[in-house]
Design an enzyme around this catalytic site. Structure first.
Site, mmCIF file in Angstrom:
data_model
loop_
_atom_site.group_PDB
_atom_site.id
_atom_site.type_symbol
_atom_site.label_atom_id
_atom_site.label_comp_id
_atom_site.label_asym_id
_atom_site.label_seq_id
_atom_site.Cartn_x
_atom_site.Cartn_y
_atom_site.Cartn_z
ATOM 1 N N ALA A 127 0.868 -1.175 0.000
ATOM 2 C CA ALA A 127 0.000 0.000 0.000
ATOM 3 C C ALA A 127 0.906 1.226 0.000
ATOM 4 O O ALA A 127 2.016 1.186 0.546
ATOM 5 C CB ALA A 127 -0.892 -0.010 1.230
ATOM 6 N N GLY A 158 0.701 -4.986 1.050
ATOM 7 C CA GLY A 158 -0.515 -5.089 0.249
ATOM 8 C C GLY A 158 -0.283 -5.683 -1.133
ATOM 9 O O GLY A 158 -1.210 -6.238 -1.734
ATOM 10 N N GLU A 196 -0.345 -9.316 -0.564
ATOM 11 C CA GLU A 196 -1.740 -9.676 -0.254
ATOM 12 C C GLU A 196 -2.597 -9.675 -1.510
ATOM 13 O O GLU A 196 -3.452 -10.544 -1.695
ATOM 14 C CB GLU A 196 -2.298 -8.702 0.792
ATOM 15 C CG GLU A 196 -1.603 -8.884 2.138
ATOM 16 C CD GLU A 196 -1.941 -7.794 3.143
ATOM 17 O OE1 GLU A 196 -1.734 -6.609 2.828
ATOM 18 O OE2 GLU A 196 -2.442 -8.126 4.227
ATOM 19 N N GLU A 246 4.932 -5.109 7.187
ATOM 20 C CA GLU A 246 4.182 -4.011 7.818
ATOM 21 C C GLU A 246 4.629 -3.747 9.246
ATOM 22 O O GLU A 246 4.534 -2.628 9.743
ATOM 23 C CB GLU A 246 2.679 -4.328 7.823
ATOM 24 C CG GLU A 246 2.002 -4.231 6.461
ATOM 25 C CD GLU A 246 2.010 -5.539 5.694
ATOM 26 O OE1 GLU A 246 2.845 -6.437 5.989
ATOM 27 O OE2 GLU A 246 1.175 -5.677 4.777
HETATM 28 C C1 HXC Z 1 5.070 4.430 -1.190
HETATM 29 C C2 HXC Z 1 6.982 3.472 -2.009
HETATM 30 C C3 HXC Z 1 6.617 2.226 -1.450
HETATM 31 C C4 HXC Z 1 5.395 2.143 -0.741
HETATM 32 C C5 HXC Z 1 8.517 2.000 -2.442
HETATM 33 N N1 HXC Z 1 8.155 3.275 -2.624
HETATM 34 N N2 HXC Z 1 7.592 1.325 -1.736
HETATM 35 N N3 HXC Z 1 6.224 4.559 -1.885
HETATM 36 N N4 HXC Z 1 4.656 3.268 -0.634
HETATM 37 N N5 HXC Z 1 4.950 0.994 -0.221
HETATM 38 C C6 HXC Z 1 8.893 4.337 -3.324
HETATM 39 C C7 HXC Z 1 10.087 4.824 -2.529
HETATM 40 O O1 HXC Z 1 9.696 5.762 -1.554
HETATM 41 C C8 HXC Z 1 10.915 5.458 -3.624
HETATM 42 O O2 HXC Z 1 10.381 6.715 -3.956
HETATM 43 C C9 HXC Z 1 10.670 4.542 -4.811
HETATM 44 O O3 HXC Z 1 9.457 3.846 -4.527
HETATM 45 C C10 HXC Z 1 11.769 3.519 -5.009
HETATM 46 O O4 HXC Z 1 11.936 2.825 -3.782
HETATM 47 P P1 HXC Z 1 13.366 2.678 -3.041
HETATM 48 O O5 HXC Z 1 13.073 2.438 -1.614
HETATM 49 O O6 HXC Z 1 14.256 3.820 -3.385
HETATM 50 O O7 HXC Z 1 13.914 1.382 -3.750
HETATM 51 P P2 HXC Z 1 14.835 0.241 -3.146
HETATM 52 O O8 HXC Z 1 15.948 0.805 -2.334
HETATM 53 O O9 HXC Z 1 15.183 -0.633 -4.309
HETATM 54 O O10 HXC Z 1 13.904 -0.563 -2.135
HETATM 55 C C11 HXC Z 1 12.767 -1.212 -2.623
HETATM 56 C C12 HXC Z 1 11.875 -1.678 -1.433
HETATM 57 C C13 HXC Z 1 11.607 -0.449 -0.505
HETATM 58 C C14 HXC Z 1 12.567 -2.771 -0.657
HETATM 59 C C15 HXC Z 1 10.588 -2.219 -2.050
HETATM 60 O O11 HXC Z 1 11.119 0.645 -1.303
HETATM 61 C C16 HXC Z 1 10.615 -0.726 0.564
HETATM 62 O O12 HXC Z 1 10.929 -1.299 1.591
HETATM 63 N N6 HXC Z 1 9.375 -0.259 0.355
HETATM 64 C C17 HXC Z 1 8.330 -0.369 1.373
HETATM 65 C C18 HXC Z 1 7.837 -1.785 1.465
HETATM 66 C C19 HXC Z 1 6.745 -1.914 2.508
HETATM 67 O O13 HXC Z 1 6.961 -1.566 3.710
HETATM 68 N N7 HXC Z 1 5.563 -2.407 2.104
HETATM 69 C C20 HXC Z 1 4.448 -2.485 2.993
HETATM 70 C C21 HXC Z 1 3.637 -1.217 2.953
HETATM 71 S S1 HXC Z 1 2.369 -1.231 4.134
HETATM 72 P P3 HXC Z 1 11.329 8.022 -4.119
HETATM 73 O O14 HXC Z 1 10.351 9.115 -4.388
HETATM 74 O O15 HXC Z 1 12.120 8.155 -2.871
HETATM 75 O O16 HXC Z 1 12.198 7.667 -5.310
HETATM 76 C C22 HXC Z 1 1.168 -2.135 3.420
HETATM 77 C C23 HXC Z 1 -0.050 -2.235 4.278
HETATM 78 C C24 HXC Z 1 -0.897 -3.352 3.831
HETATM 79 O O17 HXC Z 1 1.234 -2.618 2.356
HETATM 80 C C25 HXC Z 1 -2.147 -3.310 4.556
HETATM 81 C C26 HXC Z 1 -3.334 -3.334 3.674
HETATM 82 C C27 HXC Z 1 -3.130 -3.048 2.284
#
Ligand code: HXC
Length: 257
Positions: free
Chosen positions: A64, A108, A111, A131
Site C-alpha cells: 500500500a 498489500g 496480499e 508491515e
Molecule cells: C510508497 C513506495 C513504497 C510504498 C517503495 N516506494 N515502496 N512509496 N509506498 N509501499 C517508493 C520509494 O519511496 C521510492 O520513492 C521509490 O518507490 C523507489 O523505492 P526505493 O526504496 O528507493 O527502492 P529500493 O531501495 O530498491 O527498495 C525497494 C523496497 C523499498 C525494498 C521495495 O522501497 C521498501 O521497503 N518499500 C516499502 C515496502 C513496505 O513496507 N511495504 C508495505 C507497505 S504497508 P522516491 O520518491 O524516494 O524515489 C502495506 C499495508 C498493507 O502494504 C495493509 C493493507 C493493504
C-alpha cells in the site's frame, strides 16, 4: 496524466498492468480502483476467459502507498472502510485471475497477489509482509492467506520478522504455482492463461469455485459442493462436446454453454 493501470487483451486473456514504476507500484486508491474497473470490464467481456495481473520487472507492488495512508487516523480508516471498500474485487472475480510477479510483492502487494487464484513468480520475485516495520500489520488478508499458503511457521516468521521470501522458497512452500525465468514470465503466464481460456468457461468457473470451497468449508461440505458442480456439468453442451471429441479423437470446440 500517467495511467496507473493499463489493460491489454491477448486473444482470450485480459492483462492488467500496475503502472507506477516511480513508486515501485505502490497501491493507492487510483491503482486499486483501476484494477477493480479492469476486472469489471474483463468479467463482462464474453471473449475473455482468464485474467492476468502483473507489475513490472522491479515490482509487482511494494505494498500500500505509505505516503497515502500515513496520516490516516482510526476513524478515517474505519469510516472510509479502508481496504474493504475497494481492495477485494480480485477476490470476487468469477473468471480465474493469475498474478504474474517479478521483483517485490510486499505488504498489500503480496496480499493482492494472494487474492489471485494462483501466483506465477519470476526467479527475481521477493514476497514479504513487512508491515511490522511500519508499526502496523497486514490488513488485506496477509495474516490469513499466508498461513493457509505456507503454513503457520513460515507465515509467523515473515509477518513477525519482516523477512522476504525469494521465489525458490515461495515455490517450495506452496505460495507460488510456478517459478519462471524473469524474461519469460509474462509470455509463459499468458500461455498458461490461454490454455485456461481455451476450456469451457462455465467449467473453468466451476473448478475455481470448487477449489476455493476447500478453504471455506469442512471436507464433507466441500466434497458435496464439488459433487453438485460435477453433476451440473452434465447439463452443459460443452460436456457433451468434450467427451464426444475425446471418443472421436478430435479437438473439442467449446462454446461456453
Ligand atoms: C510508497 C513506495 C513504497 C510504498 C517503495 N516506494 N515502496 N512509496 N509506498 N509501499 C517508493 C520509494 O519511496 C521510492 O520513492 C521509490 O518507490 C523507489 O523505492 P526505493 O526504496 O528507493 O527502492 P529500493 O531501495 O530498491 O527498495 C525497494 C523496497 C523499498 C525494498 C521495495 O522501497 C521498501 O521497503 N518499500 C516499502 C515496502 C513496505 O513496507 N511495504 C508495505 C507497505 S504497508 P522516491 O520518491 O524516494 O524515489 C502495506 C499495508 C498493507 O502494504 C495493509 C493493507 C493493504
Amino acid at each position: 496524466m500517467t495511467q496507473v493501470v493499463l489493460t491489454e487483451t491477448h486473444g482470450k486473456v485480459g492483462l492488467i498492468r500496475i503502472n507506477r514504476p516511480e513508486a515501485m507500484n505502490a497501491l493507492n486508491n487510483d491503482v486499486v480502483d483501476g484494477i477493480g474497473a479492469a476486472i469489471d470490464a474483463f468479467e463482462a467481456d464474453d471473449n475473455i476467459g482468464c485474467i492476468v495481473v502483473t507489475g513490472n520487472e522491479k515490482a509487482f507492488a511494494a505494498g500500500a502507498d505509505i505516503g497515502f495512508m500515513k496520516d490516516f487516523d482510526h476513524m478515517h480508516a474505519y469510516r472510509s472502510d479502508f481496504i474493504t471498500r475497494n481492495w477485494e474485487r480480485i477476490k470476487t472475480a468469477r473468471k480465474p485471475v493469475i498474478a504474474a510477479v517479478a521483483g517485490f510483492a510486499l505488504g498489500g502487494g503480496c496480499e493482492m497477489a494472494m487474492m489471485c487464484d494462483m501466483i506465477f513468480a519470476a526467479d527475481t520475485a521477493k514476497f514479504g509482509q513487512p508491515e511490522i516495520r511500519l508499526g502496523t500489520l497486514p490488513g488485506a488478508g496477509g495474516t490469513q492467506r499466508l498461513p493457509r499458503a505456507v503454513g503457520k511457521a513460515k507465515a509467523m516468521d515473515m509477518c513477525l520478522t519482516a523477512r522476504f521470501m525469494d521465489a525458490a522458497e515461495a515455490e517450495k512452500s506452496g505460495l507460488v504455482a510456478r517459478v519462471i525465468p524473469a524474461d519469460q514470465l509474462l509470455e509463459e503466464t499468458l500461455k498458461a492463461a490461454a490454455v485456461i481460456a481455451g476450456f469451457s468457461l462455465p467449467v473453468v468457473m466451476m473448478v475455481k469455485e470448487s477449489v476455493n470451497r476447500a478453504f471455506e468449508s469442512s471436507l464433507n461440505e466441500g466434497l458435496l459442493f464439488e459433487r453438485r458442480a460435477f453433476h451440473a456439468s452434465f447439463g452443459l453442451e460443452d460436456q457433451k462436446e468434450g467427451m464426444a471429441a475425446f471418443v472421436e479423437k478430435r479437438k473439442a470446440n467449446f462454446r461456453n454453454c
